[in-house]
Design a protein around this motif. Structure first.
Motif, short mmCIF file in Angstrom:
data_model
loop_
_atom_site.label_atom_id
_atom_site.label_comp_id
_atom_site.label_asym_id
_atom_site.label_seq_id
_atom_site.Cartn_x
_atom_site.Cartn_y
_atom_site.Cartn_z
N ASN A 153 0.82 -1.20 0.00
CA ASN A 153 0.00 0.00 0.00
C ASN A 153 0.86 1.25 0.00
O ASN A 153 0.53 2.24 -0.65
N ASN A 154 1.96 1.23 0.73
CA ASN A 154 2.87 2.36 0.76
C ASN A 154 3.46 2.60 -0.62
O ASN A 154 3.59 3.74 -1.05
N ASN A 155 3.81 1.54 -1.34
CA ASN A 155 4.35 1.66 -2.68
C ASN A 155 3.31 2.26 -3.62
O ASN A 155 3.62 3.11 -4.44
N ARG A 156 2.07 1.81 -3.49
CA ARG A 156 1.00 2.36 -4.32
C ARG A 156 0.77 3.84 -4.02
O ARG A 156 0.51 4.63 -4.91
N SER A 157 0.86 4.20 -2.75
CA SER A 157 0.70 5.60 -2.36
C SER A 157 1.80 6.45 -2.97
O SER A 157 1.53 7.53 -3.51
N ASN A 158 3.04 5.96 -2.91
CA ASN A 158 4.16 6.69 -3.51
C ASN A 158 3.97 6.82 -5.01
O ASN A 158 4.25 7.86 -5.60
N GLU A 159 3.50 5.74 -5.63
CA GLU A 159 3.27 5.76 -7.07
C GLU A 159 2.18 6.77 -7.42
O GLU A 159 2.31 7.54 -8.35
N SER A 160 1.12 6.78 -6.64
CA SER A 160 0.02 7.71 -6.86
C SER A 160 0.48 9.16 -6.68
O SER A 160 0.13 10.03 -7.47
N ASP A 161 1.29 9.39 -5.64
CA ASP A 161 1.83 10.73 -5.41
C ASP A 161 2.66 11.19 -6.60
O ASP A 161 2.58 12.33 -7.04
N PHE A 162 3.49 10.28 -7.13
CA PHE A 162 4.34 10.63 -8.27
C PHE A 162 3.48 10.94 -9.49
O PHE A 162 3.74 11.91 -10.20
N VAL A 163 2.46 10.12 -9.74
CA VAL A 163 1.59 10.33 -10.90
C VAL A 163 0.91 11.69 -10.80
O VAL A 163 0.87 12.46 -11.77
N ASN A 164 0.40 12.03 -9.62
CA ASN A 164 -0.25 13.33 -9.43
C ASN A 164 0.74 14.47 -9.63
O ASN A 164 0.42 15.49 -10.25
N PHE A 165 1.95 14.31 -9.12
CA PHE A 165 2.99 15.32 -9.30
C PHE A 165 3.33 15.47 -10.78
O PHE A 165 3.42 16.57 -11.31
N PHE A 166 3.48 14.32 -11.45
CA PHE A 166 3.87 14.32 -12.86
C PHE A 166 2.81 14.99 -13.72
O PHE A 166 3.13 15.74 -14.64
#
Length: 56
Positions: free
Chosen positions: A3-16
Motif C-alpha cells: 500500500n505504501n508503494n501504491r501511495s508513492n506511485e500515486s503521489d508521483f503520478v499526481n505530481f507528474f
C-alpha cells in the motif's frame, strides 16, 4: 508495504500530471536513459534496509 508503494506511485503520478508538457517529455527521456539497477546494487539496498534498526 504494498500500500505504501501504491501511495508513492500515486503521489508521483499526481505530481507528474501537474508538470508542464515539455518538462514531462524531458523527465521521460531522462528516465529512459537511466541504466537499469544491477542485481548487486539491489542486494546491497535490501541488506542495508533490513539491518537498519530505524526501518523496523
Amino acid at each position: 508495504m504494498e500500500n505504501n508503494n501504491r501511495s508513492n506511485e500515486s503521489d508521483f503520478v499526481n505530481f507528474f500530471k501537474g508538470l508542464d508538457e515539455s518538462y514531462q517529455r524531458y523527465v521521460i527521456e531522462n528516465m529512459q536513459k537511466k541504466p537499469p539497477d544491477s542485481p548487486l546494487a539491489k542486494q546491497a539496498d535490501m541488506a542495508e534496509s533490513e539491518g537498519d534498526p530505524e526501518s523496523r
